[in-house]
Scaffold this active site. Sequence first.
Site, PDB file in Angstrom:
ATOM      1  CB  CYS A 113     -30.003  16.108   0.765  1.00 46.35           C
ATOM      2  SG  CYS A 113     -29.134  14.795   1.624  1.00 46.35           S
ATOM      3  CG  HIS A 143     -30.393  19.519   3.257  1.00 44.61           C
ATOM      4  ND1 HIS A 143     -31.157  18.529   3.832  1.00 44.61           N
ATOM      5  CD2 HIS A 143     -29.165  18.966   3.026  1.00 44.61           C
ATOM      6  CE1 HIS A 143     -30.430  17.426   3.935  1.00 44.61           C
ATOM      7  NE2 HIS A 143     -29.223  17.666   3.454  1.00 44.61           N
ATOM      8  CG  ASN A 189     -28.347  15.224   5.934  1.00 47.56           C
ATOM      9  OD1 ASN A 189     -29.484  15.094   5.495  1.00 47.56           O
ATOM     10  ND2 ASN A 189     -27.306  15.487   5.165  1.00 47.56           N
TER      11      ASN A 189
HETATM   12  C1  LIG Z   1     -18.075  15.993   7.437  1.00 49.53           C
HETATM   13  C2  LIG Z   1     -17.664  17.285   8.120  1.00 49.53           C
HETATM   14  C3  LIG Z   1     -18.499  17.497   9.362  1.00 49.53           C
HETATM   15  C4  LIG Z   1     -16.194  17.145   8.514  1.00 49.53           C
HETATM   16  O1  LIG Z   1     -15.781  18.350   9.110  1.00 49.53           O
HETATM   17  P1  LIG Z   1     -14.372  18.963   8.691  1.00 49.53           P
HETATM   18  O2  LIG Z   1     -14.157  20.139   9.551  1.00 49.53           O
HETATM   19  O3  LIG Z   1     -14.401  19.172   7.197  1.00 49.53           O
HETATM   20  O4  LIG Z   1     -13.396  17.832   9.116  1.00 49.53           O
HETATM   21  P2  LIG Z   1     -12.346  17.024   8.217  1.00 49.53           P
HETATM   22  O5  LIG Z   1     -13.062  16.119   7.269  1.00 49.53           O
HETATM   23  O6  LIG Z   1     -11.378  18.009   7.673  1.00 49.53           O
HETATM   24  O7  LIG Z   1     -11.651  16.117   9.319  1.00 49.53           O
HETATM   25  C5  LIG Z   1     -10.866  16.697  10.358  1.00 49.53           C
HETATM   26  C6  LIG Z   1     -10.324  15.568  11.213  1.00 49.53           C
HETATM   27  O8  LIG Z   1     -11.391  14.993  11.993  1.00 49.53           O
HETATM   28  C7  LIG Z   1     -11.399  13.574  11.823  1.00 49.53           C
HETATM   29  N1  LIG Z   1     -12.775  13.106  11.925  1.00 49.53           N
HETATM   30  C8  LIG Z   1     -13.664  12.886  10.920  1.00 49.53           C
HETATM   31  N2  LIG Z   1     -14.832  12.469  11.428  1.00 49.53           N
HETATM   32  C9  LIG Z   1     -14.673  12.433  12.761  1.00 49.53           C
HETATM   33  C10 LIG Z   1     -15.532  12.103  13.821  1.00 49.53           C
HETATM   34  N3  LIG Z   1     -16.805  11.712  13.631  1.00 49.53           N
HETATM   35  N4  LIG Z   1     -15.059  12.199  15.076  1.00 49.53           N
HETATM   36  C11 LIG Z   1     -13.800  12.588  15.313  1.00 49.53           C
HETATM   37  N5  LIG Z   1     -12.934  12.915  14.347  1.00 49.53           N
HETATM   38  C12 LIG Z   1     -13.381  12.836  13.080  1.00 49.53           C
HETATM   39  C13 LIG Z   1     -10.786  13.355  10.470  1.00 49.53           C
HETATM   40  O9  LIG Z   1     -10.262  12.047  10.379  1.00 49.53           O
HETATM   41  C14 LIG Z   1      -9.724  14.412  10.432  1.00 49.53           C
HETATM   42  O10 LIG Z   1      -8.614  13.954  11.144  1.00 49.53           O
HETATM   43  P3  LIG Z   1      -7.111  14.292  10.650  1.00 49.53           P
HETATM   44  O11 LIG Z   1      -7.022  15.791  10.692  1.00 49.53           O
HETATM   45  O12 LIG Z   1      -6.277  13.587  11.647  1.00 49.53           O
HETATM   46  O13 LIG Z   1      -7.026  13.757   9.250  1.00 49.53           O
HETATM   47  C15 LIG Z   1     -17.824  18.487   7.154  1.00 49.53           C
HETATM   48  O14 LIG Z   1     -16.851  18.442   6.143  1.00 49.53           O
HETATM   49  C16 LIG Z   1     -19.183  18.504   6.502  1.00 49.53           C
HETATM   50  O15 LIG Z   1     -20.190  18.635   7.165  1.00 49.53           O
HETATM   51  N6  LIG Z   1     -19.245  18.434   5.155  1.00 49.53           N
HETATM   52  C17 LIG Z   1     -20.489  18.416   4.455  1.00 49.53           C
HETATM   53  C18 LIG Z   1     -21.041  17.030   4.476  1.00 49.53           C
HETATM   54  C19 LIG Z   1     -22.516  17.003   4.183  1.00 49.53           C
HETATM   55  O16 LIG Z   1     -23.246  17.895   4.513  1.00 49.53           O
HETATM   56  N7  LIG Z   1     -22.956  15.909   3.562  1.00 49.53           N
HETATM   57  C20 LIG Z   1     -24.330  15.709   3.265  1.00 49.53           C
HETATM   58  C21 LIG Z   1     -24.668  16.400   2.003  1.00 49.53           C
HETATM   59  S1  LIG Z   1     -26.399  16.366   1.732  1.00 49.53           S
END
Ligand SMILES: CC(C)(COP(=O)(O)OP(=O)(O)OC[C@H]1O[C@@H](n2cnc3c(N)ncnc32)[C@H](O)[C@@H]1OP(=O)(O)O)[C@@H](O)C(=O)NCCC(=O)NCCS
Length: 329
Positions: free
Chosen positions: A116, A256, A286
């Site tokens: 990215c 980004h 993204n």
């Molecule tokens: C991925 C992201 C959106 C997840 O958000 P978060 O607040 O960290 O959520 P978590 O990973 O802690 O998950 C919370 C819960 O939601 C659930 N969950 C994950 N994806 C889900 C979805 N698409 N829909 C519903 N629930 C979802 C998980 O299983 C978890 O459930 P649990 O509490 O029962 O275990 C966030 O961490 C993020 O954006 N990270 C950066 C990723 C990124 O930018 N990557 C590209 C880099 S270039």
Amino acid sequence: MGSPAIAILGTGSYAPEKILTNDDLSKLVDTSDEWIFTRTGIRERHIAAPNETTSQMAAAAARLAMSDAGVTAADIDLIIVATVTPDLPMPATACFVQHQLGVPTHAACFDLNAACSGFIYALDTAWAMLGSGRYRHALVIGAEKFSSVLDWKDRTTCVLFGDGAGAVVLGPTRGTGQILGTKLYTEGAHTHLLCIPDGGSNTPDPAATGARTPRTVSMKGREIFKIAVREMEEAARDILAQHQITPAQIGCVIPHQANLRIIDAIARYLELPAERFFVNLERYGNTSAASIPLALDEARSSGRIKPGETTLFVAFGAGLTYGSALVRW
Ligand SMILES: CC(C)(COP(=O)(O)OP(=O)(O)OC[C@H]1O[C@@H](n2cnc3c(N)ncnc32)[C@H](O)[C@@H]1OP(=O)(O)O)[C@@H](O)C(=O)NCCC(=O)NCCS
């Protein structure tokens, strides 16, 4: 004589026709518009047709950038395609783009993988090559068919990404769009946080193990989130300090486009109003290396970038790579 000043002479972007909304995704995996939007800011993303390639999207964006810059294929002597979703592992996607555009054979064409952060890495590389005086006009393209490396059963990743392309033409300055500086970084200790754990020389031999890991993205989202905020703030602060510019002097930040909560956190740390950041991720998700040039093209065409202003690009991605760039319009 100093090295020539190099500028962005034109921009272009392309997104595939098909739109996949959060509601559409909720029919594929256990998710909802409410979950995706509140956690990421994304409402929908574009998805390439099955037979549509990264090089075709790249070439579509490049044609618009060349037209915007008032140059033709004959003027181009360097093409860099930043991508992690090449048409094929070999040869480079840039070679397909060269052929599609009719760029002459004396052009150097290659791909660059910085995930990215790829567009900022490619901008830095092309800037250096043009600055040497040995190349005159470059196409710097970020293009991804990210849908091709997603596990459509994994709700933790498939909701985040989309397909598209953005391109710029770089060349000797005509008085606007001058690149002031770039900064690149890598934290290779974190390669495992975001990767495609198959398809390379480190892939276990399927004949020996009897098993294959899928050739799809694997991500530790929560860890990435925290590191991304720290890295993007560092990349922004370093380049501003290097050029003796305060955050308040930046007209528009083009970050980004991964997650609105990451962008909001950086805005808070830099003490800038959120409106100073150009955001279009609600419509694209993204798009990896395409995200900054696609956003730049929309920011320019929507009048968000004003003459005389300085724009800050800041990105992070798998690697982990991160970086920043400053452009004066
Ligand atoms: C991925 C992201 C959106 C997840 O958000 P978060 O607040 O960290 O959520 P978590 O990973 O802690 O998950 C919370 C819960 O939601 C659930 N969950 C994950 N994806 C889900 C979805 N698409 N829909 C519903 N629930 C979802 C998980 O299983 C978890 O459930 P649990 O509490 O029962 O275990 C966030 O961490 C993020 O954006 N990270 C950066 C990723 C990124 O930018 N990557 C590209 C880099 S270039």
